[in-house]
Design a protein around this motif. Structure first.
Motif: not given
Length: 307
Positions: A96-110
């Motif tokens: 759940a913690l990683e999902k929250v971080v992924q929501s603001v740092c999506p795969a397309s971003s970097s």
């Protein structure tokens, strides 16, 4: 660049190489000059680079407020965000913690760096004492744990004395003794106590977390050693960190905890250390500390100086 990333819905993260390219275009050409430039911008609150955090070695945060907002999504009392994390009494899952971080740092971003950056941001929160990765893929958020700052170790005494067994429930081989100390400090900020708690939870291998709270824990090792630490705050704003150890040679583990306090709180005023005799620790607590064999390190030093 910050505005361009925000407009594109991207997080304000760039690679160290991109920062160096921008610096070169601004005629900041040598590595030393670029380091000085980064230090100056960091001092001004314009960016942060966490080279010591695995996963973020090559990342530069060009909007520290974005990072603070991300952390505020984890350390939060907002009902919606707590539901998003599935948080209960300061516990959630690493997923759940990683999902929250992924929501603001999506795969397309970097691109290929995104997974590493997500891992790095989670590790950064661990580094700051905001997250402790527990067993079974669970995570502890120390600032969100139940608050027991008004309780002393005395209130945990009965539970501690009843913990002589190992994880299997069998009595450990050999005699056990108690060692207890109280470290009296001036003001301690919550983020320092959070990090201290995380360091304590990582101090011993194969440890079972019997209980954890804001800010303290009761731990047990497979061979039966028990360690407890908690922090209390008095009305005069003095903070006391209570430590108790039950082991065959408890002074050794006590020394490790004392060294940990020295590392984490070296810049905080240590007003006094008080030690409690082992036999007294298992007695019923009373209001009179002297009946419990409390000895002040300051007094002992003065007495030793007169001899």
């Amino acid at each position: 660049m910050r505005m361009a990333l925000v407009s594109a819905g991207e997080p304000p993260l760039i690679t160290l190489g991109e920062f160096e390219d921008m610096a070169k275009r601004c005629n900041v050409k040598t590595p030393d000059d670029r380091r000085s430039c980064m230090d100056r911008l960091t001092d001004m609150g314009e960016l942060r680079h966490f080279g010591e955090v695995p996963g973020l070695e090559s990342a530069v945060v060009i909007d520290p407020k974005w990072l603070a907002d991300l952390m505020a999504r984890i350390v939060t009392s907002d009902a919606g965000r707590m539901a998003e994390l599935g948080m209960e009494n300061g516990w959630t899952s690493m997923e759940a913690l990683e999902k929250v971080v992924q929501s603001v740092c999506p795969a397309s971003s970097s691109g290929s760096s995104s997974s590493s950056w997500v891992d790095g941001l989670v590790r950064l929160m661990q580094h700051c004492g905001l997250v402790y990765a527990a067993a079974n893929e669970m995570a502890v958020i120390p600032p969100m744990l139940p608050d027991r700052m008004t309780q002393s170790l005395q209130s945990h005494r009965a539970a501690l004395v009843k913990q002589p067994g190992s994880q299997s429930g069998h009595l450990p081989a050999g005699p056990r003794r108690w060692w207890s100390a109280q470290y009296k400090y001036g003001r301690l900020l919550d983020h320092r106590l959070s990090r201290l708690l995380c360091r304590l939870l990582l101090l011993l291998p194969d440890v079972e977390v019997l209980d954890v709270w804001r800010f303290g824990a009761r731990l047990r090792r497979p061979q039966g050693d028990v360690l407890a630490m908690t922090c209390t705050r008095r009305l005069d704003k003095d903070y006391t960190i209570h430590v108790a150890v039950c082991a065959q040679v408890p002074e050794l583990l006590g020394a490790r905890v004392s060294a940990l306090l020295g590392e984490e709180l070296s810049d905080v005023e240590l007003k006094d250390i008080q030690y409690e005799c082992a036999a007294c620790f298992e007695m019923e607590p009373t209001e009179d500390a002297q009946q419990h064999g409390m000895y002040s390190a300051n007094v002992l030093r003065k007495m030793a100086g007169r001899e």
